[in-house]
Design a protein around this motif. Structure first.
Motif, PDB file in Angstrom:
ATOM      1  N   LYS A   1       0.889  -1.224   0.000  1.00  0.00           N
ATOM      2  CA  LYS A   1       0.007  -0.067  -0.106  1.00  0.00           C
ATOM      3  C   LYS A   1       0.756   1.160   0.115  1.00  0.00           C
ATOM      4  CE  LYS A   1      -3.740  -2.398   2.361  1.00  0.00           C
ATOM      5  NZ  LYS A   1      -4.360  -2.918   1.161  1.00  0.00           N
ATOM      6  N   LYS A   2       1.780   1.108  -0.805  1.00  0.00           N
ATOM      7  CA  LYS A   2       2.587   2.603  -1.056  1.00  0.00           C
ATOM      8  C   LYS A   2       3.284   2.318  -2.590  1.00  0.00           C
ATOM      9  CE  LYS A   2       6.872   0.354   1.043  1.00  0.00           C
ATOM     10  NZ  LYS A   2       7.892   0.443   1.904  1.00  0.00           N
ATOM     11  N   TRP A   3       3.733   3.605  -2.976  1.00  0.00           N
ATOM     12  CA  TRP A   3       4.540   3.794  -4.198  1.00  0.00           C
ATOM     13  C   TRP A   3       6.083   3.233  -3.843  1.00  0.00           C
ATOM     14  CZ3 TRP A   3       2.384   5.511  -8.395  1.00  0.00           C
ATOM     15  CH2 TRP A   3       1.120   6.072  -8.451  1.00  0.00           C
ATOM     16  N   VAL A   4       6.658   2.719  -4.898  1.00  0.00           N
ATOM     17  CA  VAL A   4       7.863   2.105  -4.903  1.00  0.00           C
ATOM     18  C   VAL A   4       8.733   2.437  -6.094  1.00  0.00           C
ATOM     19  CG1 VAL A   4       7.183   0.280  -3.429  1.00  0.00           C
ATOM     20  CG2 VAL A   4       7.217   0.019  -5.896  1.00  0.00           C
ATOM     21  N   GLY A   5       9.646   3.026  -5.810  1.00  0.00           N
ATOM     22  CA  GLY A   5      10.889   3.176  -7.107  1.00  0.00           C
ATOM     23  C   GLY A   5      10.879   4.766  -7.115  1.00  0.00           C
ATOM     24  N   SER A   6      10.687   4.839  -8.600  1.00  0.00           N
ATOM     25  CA  SER A   6      10.720   6.360  -8.882  1.00  0.00           C
ATOM     26  C   SER A   6       9.719   7.240  -8.841  1.00  0.00           C
ATOM     27  CB  SER A   6      11.481   6.550 -10.398  1.00  0.00           C
ATOM     28  OG  SER A   6      12.650   5.866 -10.756  1.00  0.00           O
ATOM     29  N   LEU A   7       9.845   8.605  -8.525  1.00  0.00           N
ATOM     30  CA  LEU A   7       8.605   9.377  -8.330  1.00  0.00           C
ATOM     31  C   LEU A   7       8.021   9.479  -9.609  1.00  0.00           C
ATOM     32  CD1 LEU A   7      10.268  12.289  -6.228  1.00  0.00           C
ATOM     33  CD2 LEU A   7       8.916  10.481  -5.608  1.00  0.00           C
ATOM     34  N   ARG A   8       6.526   9.894  -9.689  1.00  0.00           N
ATOM     35  CA  ARG A   8       5.756  10.194 -10.856  1.00  0.00           C
ATOM     36  C   ARG A   8       6.398  11.422 -11.373  1.00  0.00           C
ATOM     37  NH1 ARG A   8      -0.271   9.503  -8.701  1.00  0.00           N
ATOM     38  NH2 ARG A   8       0.809  10.082  -6.867  1.00  0.00           N
ATOM     39  N   VAL A   9       6.509  11.572 -12.656  1.00  0.00           N
ATOM     40  CA  VAL A   9       6.758  12.672 -13.324  1.00  0.00           C
ATOM     41  C   VAL A   9       6.327  12.897 -14.754  1.00  0.00           C
ATOM     42  CG1 VAL A   9       8.982  11.584 -14.347  1.00  0.00           C
ATOM     43  CG2 VAL A   9       8.942  14.140 -14.197  1.00  0.00           C
ATOM     44  N   ASP A  10       5.922  13.999 -15.178  1.00  0.00           N
ATOM     45  CA  ASP A  10       5.269  14.174 -16.332  1.00  0.00           C
ATOM     46  C   ASP A  10       6.294  13.801 -17.581  1.00  0.00           C
ATOM     47  OD1 ASP A  10       3.702  15.130 -18.692  1.00  0.00           O
ATOM     48  OD2 ASP A  10       3.753  16.943 -18.118  1.00  0.00           O
ATOM     49  N   LYS A  11       5.613  12.693 -18.450  1.00  0.00           N
ATOM     50  CA  LYS A  11       6.418  12.268 -19.629  1.00  0.00           C
ATOM     51  C   LYS A  11       5.569  12.301 -20.584  1.00  0.00           C
ATOM     52  CE  LYS A  11       6.857   8.180 -17.817  1.00  0.00           C
ATOM     53  NZ  LYS A  11       6.464   8.436 -16.391  1.00  0.00           N
ATOM     54  N   PRO A  12       5.655  13.593 -21.298  1.00  0.00           N
ATOM     55  CA  PRO A  12       4.740  14.177 -22.449  1.00  0.00           C
ATOM     56  C   PRO A  12       4.439  12.920 -23.615  1.00  0.00           C
ATOM     57  CG  PRO A  12       6.195  15.822 -21.889  1.00  0.00           C
ATOM     58  CD  PRO A  12       6.717  14.526 -21.220  1.00  0.00           C
ATOM     59  N   VAL A  13       3.298  12.672 -23.813  1.00  0.00           N
ATOM     60  CA  VAL A  13       2.785  11.972 -25.118  1.00  0.00           C
ATOM     61  C   VAL A  13       2.459  13.056 -26.027  1.00  0.00           C
ATOM     62  CG1 VAL A  13       1.727  10.089 -25.866  1.00  0.00           C
ATOM     63  CG2 VAL A  13       2.203   9.968 -23.648  1.00  0.00           C
ATOM     64  N   LEU A  14       3.324  13.165 -27.035  1.00  0.00           N
ATOM     65  CA  LEU A  14       2.909  14.320 -27.819  1.00  0.00           C
ATOM     66  C   LEU A  14       1.957  13.964 -29.016  1.00  0.00           C
ATOM     67  CD1 LEU A  14       3.221  17.538 -28.812  1.00  0.00           C
ATOM     68  CD2 LEU A  14       5.257  16.532 -30.283  1.00  0.00           C
ATOM     69  N   THR A  15       0.666  14.701 -29.224  1.00  0.00           N
ATOM     70  CA  THR A  15      -0.116  14.415 -30.268  1.00  0.00           C
ATOM     71  C   THR A  15      -0.692  12.819 -30.215  1.00  0.00           C
ATOM     72  OG1 THR A  15       0.869  15.971 -31.457  1.00  0.00           O
ATOM     73  CG2 THR A  15      -1.025  14.933 -32.514  1.00  0.00           C
ATOM     74  N   PRO A  16      -1.124  12.300 -29.197  1.00  0.00           N
ATOM     75  CA  PRO A  16      -1.494  11.001 -29.135  1.00  0.00           C
ATOM     76  C   PRO A  16      -2.841  10.735 -30.182  1.00  0.00           C
ATOM     77  CG  PRO A  16      -2.430  11.858 -27.062  1.00  0.00           C
ATOM     78  CD  PRO A  16      -1.452  12.866 -27.770  1.00  0.00           C
ATOM     79  N   LYS A  17      -2.783   9.585 -30.720  1.00  0.00           N
ATOM     80  CA  LYS A  17      -3.709   9.427 -31.801  1.00  0.00           C
ATOM     81  C   LYS A  17      -4.663   7.982 -31.366  1.00  0.00           C
ATOM     82  CE  LYS A  17      -1.448  11.213 -35.819  1.00  0.00           C
ATOM     83  NZ  LYS A  17      -0.608  11.915 -34.751  1.00  0.00           N
ATOM     84  N   THR A  18      -4.218   7.192 -30.724  1.00  0.00           N
ATOM     85  CA  THR A  18      -5.181   6.144 -30.350  1.00  0.00           C
ATOM     86  C   THR A  18      -4.688   5.841 -28.688  1.00  0.00           C
ATOM     87  OG1 THR A  18      -3.252   4.532 -30.341  1.00  0.00           O
ATOM     88  CG2 THR A  18      -4.596   5.072 -32.618  1.00  0.00           C
ATOM     89  N   LEU A  19      -5.759   5.112 -28.323  1.00  0.00           N
ATOM     90  CA  LEU A  19      -5.761   4.709 -26.931  1.00  0.00           C
ATOM     91  C   LEU A  19      -4.451   4.065 -26.289  1.00  0.00           C
ATOM     92  CD1 LEU A  19      -7.766   5.039 -24.392  1.00  0.00           C
ATOM     93  CD2 LEU A  19      -8.666   2.985 -24.891  1.00  0.00           C
ATOM     94  N   ALA A  20      -3.999   3.170 -27.263  1.00  0.00           N
ATOM     95  CA  ALA A  20      -2.676   2.643 -27.102  1.00  0.00           C
ATOM     96  C   ALA A  20      -1.513   3.583 -26.880  1.00  0.00           C
ATOM     97  CB  ALA A  20      -2.374   1.597 -28.155  1.00  0.00           C
TER      98      ALA A  20
END
Length: 513
Positions: free
Chosen positions: A481-500
Motif C-alpha cells: 500500500k505504497k509507491w515504490v521506485g521512482s517518483l511520478r513525473v510528467d512524460k509528455p505523449v505528444l499528439t496521441p492518436k489512439t488509446l494505445a
C-alpha cells in the motif's frame, strides 16, 4: 512559334470540352450526368417534416439506393416489417457521411441479414415518419436486388452527448455503446422493456421487446450494447440490441465488505491542453489499486485551477471545495473498475480534442460537459479551462467519498506547473501520503500543498505542452500500500492518436502485487 502552337492546341481542346457540356443559363452552371444512386445522407435531407413521394424530380434523377443491411429479425427485437440499411457517401477528407434508413417491405424484411449488400429501386416510394421512425414506405421485396453477402459492417460509437447534439446522424445506424451503467434489481429484473442507463455523459434508453427471445436475460449493473439506434414515437432515440450477442454484461462483482486501502484510486495522467478548444475536451486518467464498484462506495474527483483570473482569489478558504473558478467537482457514483486497470473522468470521449479519435471504448466513469454545466454538489462554475495551463499551479485530487471538506484526505493528489495562492492563513489544498507529499515531517503536521516540505518543487511537471498528454508513470505496490521506485513525473505523449498511445506505453503507471 512553338509557344503559339501550344496555346492554339490548348484553346482548341478547351473549346471541345466546353461544347460537350450542356449549360443551364438560368443558374449559370455546367450540368453533368446525374447518378442513378442516392446516398442516405442526401435521402434524409429531402425529408423536411412532411411526406415526400420519391420521384426523379425529388431525388434529382436518382432511382436507386444501395447499401448494407444491418437489421436482423431472427431474435424478434426490431420493429416488424422494417429493413434497415446504411451507406456512406464519398465526400473526401474526414467527413463522416455514414447514415441509415428504414425501408418498410413487410414480412420480407426478415429474409435479409446483416452484411447483405442490396440495391433498392426507391422510385414511387414515400419517405415519411411512422411512429417516430423515418422510413421509405410503399415498396415491396420485388424492388430489392441482393448483390452480395457477408460484407463487413461499419459500427459507430455513440455517447449521450453526441446523440443529443446530432440525433439525425445516428438514427437507423448500427451503433456501439460502452460503459452502459444500469440501476437494476439484481437477479430479479430482466432486460425486457425500456431500460434507462448512463454511459458517463448522461442517460440513454435501451429497448427490448416482449417478442425478443432474449427478454428474460437478467439486467446487469453494466454492459456493452451493440444495436440499431431507433427513435420512439415521441422522438427519443433508443438502442435496440438485435439479438442476445449484441448485449454483453461487463459487471465486475466486488465484495462490499472488503475495506478500502489508503490509496484505492491513483492518478496516472491527464490532458490539460488538447488540440482545438480545451472546453469539454480535457480529461484525467486514473487507475484502481483494488477492485471497485462506485455504486457501493462513491468517489469524487476535483480539479483546481489557480490562474490569476480564477475566482475567488486569495488562499482557498475551503480547500478543494472552494468552488467557483478555483475548483471543479465530479462525483463518481456509477461503474466498476478492476484492480490495475485504467479509467477516465473528464469531458468528451476523444483522445486529443475536437475531431480526434473516439476513445469511448475506454472505461469512462464520468464524461461531463463541464464547459456547459456547473460542478457536482455546486462545487465549481462551468468552465472552458478545467485544468490550468497558464503557468500557475494546476492540481487534481481524487477522494473515496463525495462528502469533501477542507480537511478530507484524498486517495491521491498531484500538482503541476507553478505557484499561486495555494497555502496560507491555515488553509490550502489537502494532500495525502503518496510518492510526492507527506502529511507529517517527523512530528510536524503539514496537511496542505505548499506547507512544510510539500513545496511546489514537488510538482509532477511544468506547465503541460499543447497537444501533449501527461503520462505520469510510477509503480504502486498494492500489498505494501505504497509507491515504490521512482517518483511520478510528467512524460509528455505528444499528439496521441489512439488509446494505445496513452495506455500501452512501457512507462505507464503500474500496480503490482
Amino acid at each position: 512559334m512553338k509557344n503559339l502552337k501550344k496555346y492554339i492546341v490548348a484553346l482548341a481542346a478547351l473549346a471541345t470540352i466546353w461544347s460537350s457540356c450542356k449549360r443551364d443559363d438560368k443558374i449559370n452552371i455546367i450540368e453533368g450526368t446525374p447518378s442513378p444512386y442516392i446516398a442516405n445522407l442526401d435521402l434524409r435531407r429531402i425529408y423536411r417534416g412532411s411526406d415526400v413521394t420519391l420521384t426523379k424530380e425529388a431525388t434529382r434523377e436518382a432511382i436507386y439506393l444501395r447499401g448494407q443491411v444491418i437489421s436482423d429479425h431472427s431474435a424478434g427485437n426490431l420493429p416488424q416489417g422494417l429493413l434497415f440499411v446504411q451507406n456512406a457517401k464519398n465526400l473526401g477528407g474526414s467527413v463522416d457521411s455514414l447514415r441509415g434508413i428504414a425501408i418498410n417491405i413487410g414480412a420480407a424484411a426478415a429474409n435479409y441479414i446483416p452484411g447483405d449488400s442490396i440495391h433498392v429501386n426507391i422510385e414511387g416510394g414515400v419517405l415519411k415518419r411512422v411512429n417516430g421512425i423515418l422510413q421509405i414506405t410503399g415498396l415491396t421485396a420485388a424492388k430489392i436486388e441482393k448483390k452480395a453477402s457477408g460484407v463487413n459492417l461499419r459500427v459507430v460509437q455513440v455517447s449521450t452527448s453526441n446523440l443529443k447534439s446530432n440525433p439525425e446522424r445516428f438514427e437507423s445506424c448500427l451503433a456501439l455503446i460502452y460503459n452502459c451503467n444500469f440501476e437494476p434489481n439484481i437477479g430479479i429484473e430482466t432486460v425486457e422493456g425500456v431500460k434507462i442507463f448512463n454511459e458517463g455523459s448522461g442517460d440513454m434508453q435501451m429497448n427490448v421487446s416482449s417478442n425478443a427471445n432474449f427478454k428474460n436475460e437478467f439486467l446487469p449493473y453494466s454492459a456493452i450494447i451493440k444495436g440499431l439506434i431507433i427513435p420512439s414515437s415521441s422522438g427519443v432515440q433508443q438502442i435496440y440490441p438485435r439479438f442476445k450477442a449484441d448485449f454483453t454484461p461487463t459487471s465486475l462483482t466486488v465484495d462490499p465488505n472488503i475495506p478500502l486501502g489508503p490509496n484505492p484510486v491513483i492518478i496516472t495522467g491527464f490532458f490539460a491542453d488538447p488540440t482545438s478548444t480545451d472546453a469539454n475536451f480535457e480529461y484525467i486518467q486514473l487507475m484502481a489499486t483494488q477492485d471497485l464498484d462506485f455504486r457501493q462506495k462513491n468517489f469524487s474527483l476535483i480539479t483546481t485551477n489557480n490562474a490569476g483570473a480564477s475566482t475567488p482569489t486569495g488562499f482557498p478558504v475551503n480547500g478543494w471545495v472552494t468552488g467557483d473558478l478555483r475548483t471543479y467537482k465530479f462525483n463518481i457514483t456509477r461503474g466498476t473498475v478492476a484492480k490495475g486497470t485504467f479509467f477516465y473522468v473528464g469531458g468528451n470521449k476523444v483522445i486529443n480534442g475536437n475531431g480526434s479519435t473516439d476513445i469511448s471504448n475506454a472505461n469512462w466513469v464520468v464524461s461531463k460537459q463541464y464547459a456547459n454545466l456547473d460542478g457536482d454538489d455546486g462545487i465549481g462554475t462551468k468552465t472552458s479551462n478545467l485544468l490550468a495551463n497558464t503557468g500557475n499551479a494546476g492540481g487534481i485530487a481524487v477522494f473515496a467519498t463525495t462528502n469533501v471538506n477542507l480537511n478530507t484526505i484524498p486517495s491521491d493528489v498531484v500538482f503541476y506547473a507553478g505557484g499561486g495562492s495555494l497555502f496560507g492563513d491555515g488553509v490550502g489544498y489537502a494532500i495525502c501520503d503518496n510518492d510526492r507529499y507527506k502529511r507529517y515531517n517527523g512530528a510536524v503536521f503539514q496537511p496542505f500543498y505548499g506547507q512544510g516540505t510539500n513545496t511546489t518543487s514537488n510538482k509532477v511537471g511544468a506547465n503541460p505542452g499543447v497537444n501533449s498528454f501527461s503520462c505520469l508513470g510510477g509503480v504502486y505496490d498494492a500489498t505494501a500500500k505504497k509507491w515504490v521506485g521512482s517518483l511520478r513525473v510528467d512524460k509528455p505523449v505528444l499528439t496521441p492518436k489512439t488509446l494505445a498511445d496513452i495506455e500501452g506505453r512501457a512507462d505507464v503507471t503500474k500496480v503490482i502485487n
